[in-house]
Design an enzyme around this catalytic site. Sequence first.
Site, short mmCIF file in Angstrom:
data_model
loop_
_atom_site.label_atom_id
_atom_site.label_comp_id
_atom_site.label_asym_id
_atom_site.label_seq_id
_atom_site.Cartn_x
_atom_site.Cartn_y
_atom_site.Cartn_z
N CYS A 284 7.94 102.12 60.88
CA CYS A 284 9.04 102.81 61.52
C CYS A 284 8.70 104.25 61.47
O CYS A 284 7.87 104.73 62.18
CB CYS A 284 10.28 102.56 60.74
SG CYS A 284 11.95 103.12 61.66
N HIS A 368 10.13 96.48 61.99
CA HIS A 368 10.37 96.36 60.53
C HIS A 368 9.90 94.74 60.19
O HIS A 368 10.66 93.85 60.12
CB HIS A 368 11.91 96.34 60.31
CG HIS A 368 12.27 97.64 60.05
ND1 HIS A 368 12.47 98.54 58.98
CD2 HIS A 368 12.59 98.74 60.97
CE1 HIS A 368 12.89 99.80 58.91
NE2 HIS A 368 13.13 99.76 60.38
N GLU A 370 9.49 93.61 57.29
CA GLU A 370 10.18 93.01 55.91
C GLU A 370 11.21 92.31 56.29
O GLU A 370 11.77 91.45 55.50
CB GLU A 370 10.50 94.00 55.14
CG GLU A 370 11.79 94.80 55.50
CD GLU A 370 11.81 95.73 56.57
OE1 GLU A 370 12.83 96.35 57.15
OE2 GLU A 370 10.60 96.04 57.04
#
EC number: 6.3.5.5
Length: 401
Positions: A284, A368, A370
């Site tokens: 990011c 992202h 995750e």
Amino acid sequence: MTETAPWTTRKPTAMLVLADGTVIEGTGIGATGKVQAEVCFNTALTGYEEILTDPSYLGQIVTFTFPHIGNVGTNEEDIEDLTPAARRGAVGVIFKADITDPSNFRAVKHLDAWLKARGVIGLCGIDTRALTAWIRENGAPNAVIAHDPNGVFDIEALKAEAKAWSGLVGLDLAIEATSGQSSTWTETPWVWNKGYGTLGEADAKYHVVCVDFGVKRNILRLFAGLDCKVTVVPAQTSAEDILALKPDGVFLSNGPGDPAATGEYAVPVIQNLIKSELPIFGICLGHQMLGLAVGAKTEKMHQGHHGANHPVKDFTTGKVEIVSMNHGFAVDTKSLPEGVEETHTSLFDGTNCGLRIVGKPVFSVQHHPEASPGPQDSHYLFRRFVNLLRENKGEAALAER
């Protein structure tokens, strides 16, 4: 014939005032007061607590396109900001429907009470589809969101405040989102019926230093789940201090604000870290910082990417992934210099979503991986980074998938 009650409408107790003078009335929720911010929309169907506590949303008001928000309440496990007491995350929220009483075995607190506790100003009962369409056509606007239980507003003053706010361009918010001091992270990912675990000191095989521009907890958990002890350092930490920690690799975290503003102090640090030949991974804002460090440029997007259903193509594998995104700035692909390759691209608008330096163990992605909230299609990127650490230690690579 019985008489019917006259038609009544609730008195507005909250307002969203856009910089162009548009006024949207609704019902106030969460904290009272007012705040200037940029309005964006998020298309995720779940994960509202993770979204609202993502430090990347600092300086923004999040409009949820899914109408029912708050149904499962809130808890202490799903918070994403590193230091909850600091309450870094979205400053405002907009919902279609009123918040209902929560119904979930993990619920600890009603969303309205949770918003109050975090100081987040909210508005509900409006046509979020219309607002989303407005943003899609006109771009993410500067605005003021205000909540007064008595419904007393100085509309002209709010219009002036919305118009006067300078916006996110040129704003370094990472300095607000970052940790105040260094810390160590050892919590591992959540497991059904067990909760979160802890990486024991004897089990930590690798040392990763995370430069915290506003890092999310689940990113750190995934590193710990791959046997990495993580040292989190403030955003303005020097390259010399980072290298003095003797890391096996460096992670550049997500975060809020204009990358060009944060880059004033972060880019020289990253350039020195690249020279160290250590493996570097960015996500990011960290991706944008790396882009600036190699000589590329960043640009403000029309409406940004915010949601858990974005298709991205990975040129290194030829596969398409559905990923979670939250960014209002992007690296300009055309500005990437020779020796830097684009590795990922958005299939929505063709914007850059990844890069790597040819011949160096350095790469980053805009999205992202995750998955908090969101799909886990890109979890392999953490293993790709850890494989660079393993290679330096002469260890065999892990399977990425």
